[in-house]
Design a protein around this motif. Structure first.
Motif, mmCIF file in Angstrom:
data_model
loop_
_atom_site.group_PDB
_atom_site.id
_atom_site.type_symbol
_atom_site.label_atom_id
_atom_site.label_comp_id
_atom_site.label_asym_id
_atom_site.label_seq_id
_atom_site.Cartn_x
_atom_site.Cartn_y
_atom_site.Cartn_z
ATOM 1 N N LEU A 25 0.744 -1.370 -0.236
ATOM 2 C CA LEU A 25 0.134 -0.045 -0.309
ATOM 3 C C LEU A 25 0.635 1.884 0.048
ATOM 4 O O LEU A 25 0.758 2.108 -0.893
ATOM 5 N N ALA A 26 1.828 1.224 0.453
ATOM 6 C CA ALA A 26 2.521 2.580 1.296
ATOM 7 C C ALA A 26 3.213 2.813 -0.219
ATOM 8 O O ALA A 26 3.503 4.225 -1.207
ATOM 9 N N VAL A 27 4.157 1.869 -0.911
ATOM 10 C CA VAL A 27 4.558 1.889 -1.965
ATOM 11 C C VAL A 27 3.983 2.198 -3.090
ATOM 12 O O VAL A 27 4.071 3.345 -4.347
ATOM 13 N N SER A 28 2.444 2.256 -3.111
ATOM 14 C CA SER A 28 1.700 2.176 -4.547
ATOM 15 C C SER A 28 1.480 3.550 -4.489
ATOM 16 O O SER A 28 0.512 3.810 -5.486
ATOM 17 N N ARG A 29 1.264 4.004 -2.926
ATOM 18 C CA ARG A 29 0.317 5.463 -2.928
ATOM 19 C C ARG A 29 1.869 6.437 -3.054
ATOM 20 O O ARG A 29 1.476 7.455 -3.788
ATOM 21 N N ASP A 30 3.429 5.537 -2.801
ATOM 22 C CA ASP A 30 4.048 6.545 -3.654
ATOM 23 C C ASP A 30 4.000 6.538 -4.710
ATOM 24 O O ASP A 30 4.257 7.491 -5.824
ATOM 25 N N ALA A 31 4.272 5.860 -5.574
ATOM 26 C CA ALA A 31 3.996 5.423 -7.114
ATOM 27 C C ALA A 31 2.968 6.469 -7.469
ATOM 28 O O ALA A 31 3.178 7.055 -8.901
ATOM 29 N N PHE A 32 1.731 6.487 -7.182
ATOM 30 C CA PHE A 32 0.708 7.314 -7.422
ATOM 31 C C PHE A 32 1.174 8.580 -7.247
ATOM 32 O O PHE A 32 0.210 9.635 -8.395
ATOM 33 N N LEU A 33 1.562 9.228 -6.407
ATOM 34 C CA LEU A 33 1.849 10.359 -6.149
ATOM 35 C C LEU A 33 3.093 11.071 -7.755
ATOM 36 O O LEU A 33 2.458 11.747 -7.782
ATOM 37 N N ASP A 34 3.970 10.057 -7.431
ATOM 38 C CA ASP A 34 4.591 10.700 -8.885
ATOM 39 C C ASP A 34 3.681 10.224 -9.720
ATOM 40 O O ASP A 34 4.245 11.302 -10.343
ATOM 41 N N GLU A 35 2.530 9.401 -9.906
ATOM 42 C CA GLU A 35 2.172 9.592 -11.357
ATOM 43 C C GLU A 35 1.287 11.244 -11.908
ATOM 44 O O GLU A 35 1.032 11.857 -12.116
ATOM 45 N N LEU A 36 1.167 11.046 -10.305
ATOM 46 C CA LEU A 36 0.510 12.737 -10.307
ATOM 47 C C LEU A 36 1.106 13.956 -10.530
ATOM 48 O O LEU A 36 0.538 15.100 -10.996
ATOM 49 N N HIS A 37 2.358 13.982 -9.723
ATOM 50 C CA HIS A 37 3.717 14.725 -10.579
ATOM 51 C C HIS A 37 4.042 15.585 -11.136
ATOM 52 O O HIS A 37 4.377 15.927 -12.299
#
Length: 280
Positions: free
Chosen positions: A84-96
């Motif tokens: 979940l943590a790595v997914s949230r980090d990756a999704f945030l990177d996608e938004l950035h």
């Protein structure tokens, strides 16, 4: 007006996406802004980002007709704390990345409970993941894609999607993309005019048409309610050409990115031409 396009390649960098879209006669397009099969990818350089924007201006692509897709690895409802943590980090990177490119939407698959937590708990976790990411970004809408219902993947009913939206704090920054193959596989009979209207009626009643932000135009290799996600070329699958004719003549779908994800990219220009030829 209909804005039909396809999910185009970016082997030469994201700046090549508008070029590739223009080459097939697309009026909209989708792309990956990073490698969809890896957790981490190299950042987009400022030079590449500016070239992307320049090419969008050159070929007339406004951000509202560009619907980037996130990584297939991301599971915003994962029952595993580390995943979940790595997914949230990756999704945030996608938004950035979308912010950097001047894009206003990011399409994503909701997530999966993996048979380890309850459906409602997973849906609420997805909404929580969105709130965390949206609080740290601006100007980009998270666009939920409906799923076919394979395995433990959620988002195959409009009620599930509505629950996610209900849990998102900023309703202005969440939307929905309807994939026609996924909808058909999940049990919405798009091959039938009455079924087509019934789906949109349910969508409006349960979610609301104001949340519709785009579509993926895919025929289906498998039958109605199969819960199997297998895309087919427009008009050659189990949904049939009648659906596409209804869609391109439906004013409710004007001014939205309508994106092909059909199997043979060599024929996307032909498919785009075919779909426009169906407009009455």
């Amino acid at each position: 007006m209909k804005y039909i396009g396809a999910h185009v390649a970016v082997e030469k960098g994201v700046s090549s996406a508008p070029v590739n879209a223009h080459a097939i006669g697309a009026k909209s397009f989708s792309l990956f802004t990073r490698n969809p099969s890896r957790w981490k990818s190299a950042p987009i350089s400022d030079v590449e980002a500016e070239k992307f924007k320049e090419n969008c201006r050159k070929y007339g692509y406004e951000s509202r007709y560009i619907l980037p897709h996130d990584s297939f690895l991301i599971n915003l409802g994962s029952p595993d704390p580390d995943k979940l943590a790595v997914s949230r980090d990756a999704f945030l990177d996608e938004l950035h990345r979308c912010e950097q490119l001047g894009l206003t939407m990011l399409n994503f698959h909701p997530g999966s409970h993996l048979n380890q937590i309850g459906i409602d708990e997973c849906l609420d976790r997805i909404a929580e993941s969105l709130n965390i990411a949206l609080e740290q970004t601006s100007g980009v809408k998270a666009v939920i894609e409906n799923t076919a219902g394979q395995g433990s993947n959620l988002g195959h009913t409009f009620a599930q999607i509505a629950r996610i939206i209900d849990g998102v704090d900023d309703k202005e920054r969440v939307g929905v993309c309807i994939d026609s193959c996924h909808a058909f596989a999940a049990g919405y009979n798009l091959a039938d005019p009455e079924g087509y209207e019934a789906m949109w009626r349910e969508f409006d009643e349960v979610i609301g048409m104001k949340y519709l932000s785009g579509m993926h135009l895919n025929d289906s290799k498998k039958g109605l309610g199969s819960k199997v996600d297998r895309h087919e070329v427009s008009g050659r699958g189990m949904i049939g050409i009648g659906f596409f004719e209804m869609l391109v003549n439906d004013p409710r779908l004007d001014n939205l990115p309508l994106i092909l994800e059909t199997p043979d990219e060599l024929h996307w220009s032909e498919e785009i031409s075919l779909l426009y030829s169906l407009v009455r």
